[in-house]
Design an enzyme around this catalytic site. Structure first.
Site, short mmCIF file in Angstrom:
data_model
loop_
_atom_site.label_atom_id
_atom_site.label_comp_id
_atom_site.label_asym_id
_atom_site.label_seq_id
_atom_site.Cartn_x
_atom_site.Cartn_y
_atom_site.Cartn_z
N HIS A 85 -24.93 -11.10 7.85
CA HIS A 85 -25.59 -11.72 9.01
C HIS A 85 -27.11 -11.60 8.89
O HIS A 85 -27.85 -12.54 9.23
CB HIS A 85 -25.10 -11.03 10.29
CG HIS A 85 -25.40 -11.77 11.55
ND1 HIS A 85 -25.08 -13.10 11.72
CD2 HIS A 85 -25.99 -11.38 12.71
CE1 HIS A 85 -25.44 -13.50 12.94
NE2 HIS A 85 -26.02 -12.49 13.54
N GLU A 125 -30.78 5.07 0.92
CA GLU A 125 -32.19 4.97 1.31
C GLU A 125 -33.10 4.84 0.09
O GLU A 125 -34.02 4.01 0.06
CB GLU A 125 -32.57 6.21 2.13
CG GLU A 125 -34.05 6.36 2.41
CD GLU A 125 -34.61 5.29 3.33
OE1 GLU A 125 -35.82 5.27 3.55
OE2 GLU A 125 -33.82 4.45 3.83
N HIS A 155 -40.80 -3.38 10.66
CA HIS A 155 -40.46 -3.29 9.23
C HIS A 155 -39.51 -4.42 8.84
O HIS A 155 -39.66 -5.04 7.77
CB HIS A 155 -39.82 -1.93 8.97
CG HIS A 155 -39.75 -1.56 7.52
ND1 HIS A 155 -40.79 -1.74 6.65
CD2 HIS A 155 -38.74 -1.02 6.78
CE1 HIS A 155 -40.44 -1.32 5.43
NE2 HIS A 155 -39.20 -0.89 5.50
N HIS A 211 -29.64 -11.85 23.26
CA HIS A 211 -29.49 -12.30 21.87
C HIS A 211 -28.44 -13.41 21.79
O HIS A 211 -28.64 -14.42 21.08
CB HIS A 211 -29.08 -11.11 20.99
CG HIS A 211 -28.93 -11.44 19.55
ND1 HIS A 211 -29.88 -12.12 18.82
CD2 HIS A 211 -27.92 -11.18 18.66
CE1 HIS A 211 -29.48 -12.27 17.57
NE2 HIS A 211 -28.29 -11.71 17.45
#
Length: 327
Positions: free
Chosen positions: A305, A69, A135, A244
């Protein structure tokens, strides 16, 4: 300014890749506070784990996740500083009446400030899907705007012999909008932990069509203290995954058609190479998507991806810019 823009664009792609890695290693809450980590600018040592557990009882220290993070935050911070420098340089050139792009650098600065706020809300709102999705989209937008700025600064334009390609502008814009929607669906799949709910190809296993639940696309999902690992049921996650996949087929067909038409009609190497590049990246992206299903979402493939999706979007943005650019 040209070099700094290119460096910033490369760094933006790195930030997108690190963000995907952070999310896929379940490290989005590796640090339960923001902008530091357990109240420190660096990840605390494991020797302080007992002390930190008293301050953050709901989130025991996991050093590896915390570093995942924080590295993402550090690199994003460097990118923010570079974009601030670009905005300052643009303002300075404008004050000196030197011709240079001004709106794009200022827009980038505003976007990166908003991105910082979204990064904070991602943590403080415990990975609420709509915030995480915003985000993600902000990162993609930053990358594409930097690509546009680089093209503006290098004064790339439609070669004189390809003015007839302007008639494909509407097709290019349609492909861009379709691809953006596909990225939104992919982000919604990831943020709701729906990537592994369908394990068969081409669509999903069993009587999937009887379980479709459009409530899966409700953006605001209040009433949950923590959204880590998802809060939707199986039918809702399956619905997201199926949409999707379906839309991926539509986008693939549209992109192939655009690439073929540009390659067929272009008289310049610029558009022919651009068409080949888009087609090649599309093939890689389709292969990665299939591999995610067949191989049950291996980390390297899933991260790739995301990164390749950003590259494909940047190429389509560049194609649209070139198609509409004045000679």
């Amino acid at each position: 300014m040209k070099t700094l823009t290119v460096v910033s664009a490369v760094l933006a792609l790195v930030v997108i890749t690190l963000g995907a890695y952070t999310r896929l290693t379940d490290a989005g809450l590796g640090c339960p506070d923001w902008p530091g980590c357990y109240g420190h600018l660096l990840v605390p040592d494991e020797s302080k784990a007992a002390q930190l557990e008293q301050a953050f009882p709901e989130r025991p220290l996991e050093t590896q996740k915390a570093w995942n993070e924080m590295i993402h935050r550090y690199v994003a911070g460097v990118l923010g500083l570079l974009i601030a420098a670009l905005a300052f340089m643009a303002w300075r050139k404008r004050s000196q009446q030197i011709e240079a792009p001004f709106a794009l650098p200022i827009l980038l600065l505003a976007l990166v400030i908003f991105q910082a706020a979204l990064g904070m809300w991602t943590v403080t709102m415990n990975l609420m899907p709509v915030v995480v999705l915003a985000h993600l989209l902000g990162g993609f937008s930053t990358f594409c705007l930097l690509i546009l700025l680089a093209m503006r600064l290098h004064d790339w334009h439609i070669p004189g012999g390809d003015i007839q390609l302007r008639r494909f502008s509407a097709l290019g814009l349609s492909v861009l909008l379709a691809l953006v929607l596909q990225i939104v669906l992919g982000g919604w799949t990831a943020t709701n932990y729906a990537a592994l709910v369908c394990t068969e190809l081409p669509i999903c296993e069993g009587n999937w069509w009887q379980k479709l639940d459009l409530g899966a696309f409700q953006l605001w999902q209040p009433g949950h203290e923590n959204y880590e690992f998802g809060v939707l049921n199986y039918s809702e996650r399956m619905t997201i995954h199926v949409f999707h996949r379906f839309w991926a087929l539509v986008v693939t067909a549209m992109l192939v058609w655009l690439c073929w038409r540009l390659f067929q009609q272009a008289s310049s190497k610029f558009f022919k190479r651009l068409a080949v590049a888009m087609f090649a990246v599309l093939l890689v992206q389709v292969g990665l998507g299939i591999s995610n299903v067949v191989m049950s979402l291996p980390l390297a493939v899933a991260v790739a991806h995301n990164a390749v999706a950003a590259c494909l979007l940047a190429l389509v943005v560049a194609a649209n810019y070139a198609l509409q650019r004045k000679v």
